[in-house]
Design a protein around this motif. Sequence first.
Motif, PDB file in Angstrom:
ATOM      1  N   ASN A 348       0.821  -1.216   0.000  1.00  0.00           N
ATOM      2  CA  ASN A 348       0.000   0.000   0.000  1.00  0.00           C
ATOM      3  C   ASN A 348       0.852   1.262   0.000  1.00  0.00           C
ATOM      4  O   ASN A 348       0.434   2.312   0.499  1.00  0.00           O
ATOM      5  CB  ASN A 348      -0.976   0.024   1.185  1.00  0.00           C
ATOM      6  CG  ASN A 348      -2.242  -0.748   0.885  1.00  0.00           C
ATOM      7  OD1 ASN A 348      -2.408  -1.296  -0.195  1.00  0.00           O
ATOM      8  ND2 ASN A 348      -3.137  -0.804   1.859  1.00  0.00           N
ATOM      9  N   GLU A 364       2.402   5.891   2.549  1.00  0.00           N
ATOM     10  CA  GLU A 364       1.555   4.715   2.717  1.00  0.00           C
ATOM     11  C   GLU A 364       0.092   5.121   2.788  1.00  0.00           C
ATOM     12  O   GLU A 364      -0.273   6.061   3.495  1.00  0.00           O
ATOM     13  CB  GLU A 364       1.943   3.961   3.991  1.00  0.00           C
ATOM     14  CG  GLU A 364       1.104   2.696   4.221  1.00  0.00           C
ATOM     15  CD  GLU A 364       1.499   1.962   5.485  1.00  0.00           C
ATOM     16  OE1 GLU A 364       0.876   0.918   5.769  1.00  0.00           O
ATOM     17  OE2 GLU A 364       2.422   2.424   6.188  1.00  0.00           O
ATOM     18  N   SER A 366      -3.174   3.627   4.071  1.00  0.00           N
ATOM     19  CA  SER A 366      -3.775   2.565   4.867  1.00  0.00           C
ATOM     20  C   SER A 366      -4.709   3.164   5.896  1.00  0.00           C
ATOM     21  O   SER A 366      -4.559   4.314   6.296  1.00  0.00           O
ATOM     22  CB  SER A 366      -2.704   1.721   5.564  1.00  0.00           C
ATOM     23  OG  SER A 366      -2.032   2.479   6.549  1.00  0.00           O
ATOM     24  N   LYS A 401      -1.147  -6.318  -0.794  1.00  0.00           N
ATOM     25  CA  LYS A 401      -1.555  -4.922  -0.701  1.00  0.00           C
ATOM     26  C   LYS A 401      -0.794  -4.136  -1.757  1.00  0.00           C
ATOM     27  O   LYS A 401       0.429  -4.053  -1.705  1.00  0.00           O
ATOM     28  CB  LYS A 401      -1.247  -4.368   0.694  1.00  0.00           C
ATOM     29  CG  LYS A 401      -2.015  -5.052   1.815  1.00  0.00           C
ATOM     30  CD  LYS A 401      -1.640  -4.454   3.161  1.00  0.00           C
ATOM     31  CE  LYS A 401      -2.412  -5.093   4.291  1.00  0.00           C
ATOM     32  NZ  LYS A 401      -2.036  -4.514   5.610  1.00  0.00           N
ATOM     33  N   LYS A 402      -1.503  -3.588  -2.701  1.00  0.00           N
ATOM     34  CA  LYS A 402      -0.841  -2.909  -3.819  1.00  0.00           C
ATOM     35  C   LYS A 402      -1.654  -1.705  -4.265  1.00  0.00           C
ATOM     36  O   LYS A 402      -2.888  -1.716  -4.219  1.00  0.00           O
ATOM     37  CB  LYS A 402      -0.627  -3.884  -4.977  1.00  0.00           C
ATOM     38  CG  LYS A 402      -1.891  -4.509  -5.513  1.00  0.00           C
ATOM     39  CD  LYS A 402      -1.629  -5.691  -6.436  1.00  0.00           C
ATOM     40  CE  LYS A 402      -1.298  -6.958  -5.673  1.00  0.00           C
ATOM     41  NZ  LYS A 402      -1.254  -8.161  -6.538  1.00  0.00           N
ATOM     42  N   ILE A 403      -0.953  -0.659  -4.672  1.00  0.00           N
ATOM     43  CA  ILE A 403      -1.595   0.547  -5.213  1.00  0.00           C
ATOM     44  C   ILE A 403      -1.450   0.488  -6.736  1.00  0.00           C
ATOM     45  O   ILE A 403      -0.397   0.816  -7.283  1.00  0.00           O
ATOM     46  CB  ILE A 403      -0.948   1.833  -4.671  1.00  0.00           C
ATOM     47  CG1 ILE A 403      -0.978   1.852  -3.134  1.00  0.00           C
ATOM     48  CG2 ILE A 403      -1.656   3.057  -5.243  1.00  0.00           C
ATOM     49  CD1 ILE A 403      -2.358   1.905  -2.536  1.00  0.00           C
ATOM     50  N   ALA A 419      -6.843   1.580  -2.919  1.00  0.00           N
ATOM     51  CA  ALA A 419      -6.157   0.465  -2.269  1.00  0.00           C
ATOM     52  C   ALA A 419      -7.204  -0.593  -1.945  1.00  0.00           C
ATOM     53  O   ALA A 419      -7.981  -0.436  -1.004  1.00  0.00           O
ATOM     54  CB  ALA A 419      -5.440   0.924  -0.997  1.00  0.00           C
ATOM     55  N   SER A 420      -7.254  -1.625  -2.763  1.00  0.00           N
ATOM     56  CA  SER A 420      -8.245  -2.680  -2.600  1.00  0.00           C
ATOM     57  C   SER A 420      -9.649  -2.082  -2.683  1.00  0.00           C
ATOM     58  O   SER A 420     -10.015  -1.483  -3.686  1.00  0.00           O
ATOM     59  CB  SER A 420      -8.012  -3.410  -1.271  1.00  0.00           C
ATOM     60  OG  SER A 420      -8.858  -4.528  -1.163  1.00  0.00           O
TER      61      SER A 420
END
Length: 447
Positions: A348, A364, A366, A401-403, A419-420
Amino acid sequence: MLSPVLCSDLAALEPEYTEADVISTVEFNQTGEFLATGDKGGRVVIFQREPQGEYNVYSTFQSHEPEFDYLKSLEIEEKINKIRWLPPHNPAHFLLSTNDKTVKLWKVSERDKRAEGYNLRDEEGRLKDLSTVTTLQVPVLRPMDLLVEATPRRVFANAHAYHINSISVNSDCETYLSADDLRINLWHLSITDRSFNIVDLKPENMEDLSEVITVAEFHPHHCHLLAFSSSTGTTRLCDMRARALCDQHAKLYEEAVDPARRSFFSEIVSSVSDVKFSHSGRYLLTRDYLTAKVWDLNMENKPVETYQVHDYLRTKLCSLYESDCIFDKFECAWNGTDSVIMTGAYNNYFRMFDRASRRDVTLEASREMCKRRAVLQPRRVCVGKKRKETDVSVDSLDFRKKILHTAWHPKENIIAIAASNNLYIFQDRLTANGHHNTPEIQSAPPK
């Protein structure tokens, strides 16, 4: 731009979510007042910026439904691959959305009045018995609660044999392109039953196939220019004035690979996942798996700038290949003045690069980091021993977790990060004297 930023967890759902809730595209409109997101469930959510600067939900509608191609025995997902806004010309707003096979043109408009007093219909809209109509009256408009309507105005279908990966609106505001793995089609926004094929990479024998189209985009100012990239790491600039079928490119942007550094993964990591013209139209920003590159349109042999996004992953390519993460497609974005670029990463994290100072920062996105009145702190990924307590080891990165999807406000330092199933808004806030001030976090309305 690389000062602390404001984070707003706009579309955070419950920790338990379905695959349909995952955001698959993010796009600001031309003024930045509206922000649209699409998800894997075929839904489009539009946010509007309030006078206080907060983005709140403006409209939600179902753009695409799952379908089934009976001729090919193929299921067509409802996932929204791309959203593109049309330039505004009246109080209504128009946008294009696409899944793997069908592009739709949507009109989003407001209604705050309704007509009453019809002669031939009652208040519920049913036809009256004509024998009961003894007088004529003039219908009147009555105030009503604001209603935001999304209506499909055009459906552009049956033109792609392969999955659509890109749509781009032309600067002439009359045409747009849609691209799949092997072809790019040119459409007129008012004509749905035909399109013109302007790029065709399909060989006569599919065994001779050596590359596929990954992304395509029109030039922001010149309606005859378009760029498309391929899985081999090349980006082609095409001029539609030269010929109707752009099978011969005007320019080819490709960086030679050092034979000593070539490996099994070289071609995979060099595949271009996103292309963005700068707002000025002078530069091209491309993103491959490990780097982001800025190309001058007048120089084909090498990029003028190369930024290492996560070079520390070179030692992890084997495990990333086994988990299919090496095929992730990261997007990139310019800021409004073309001075900073942004792209996503794993854990993220997302990266920003200042072109003038060559400074970069890792931040980040999150829910844990987005506390009230919080200021995001830079992150650092280390390969060896940690230097600081806040450093993160490359071995502890969470590759789930990936952007992948990002967007930048066209005029202000406001960015949208998917993000997701969560959408985050980050922005700089300036004081009256123009200096950066510690930002606050807006409340998060539900998706």
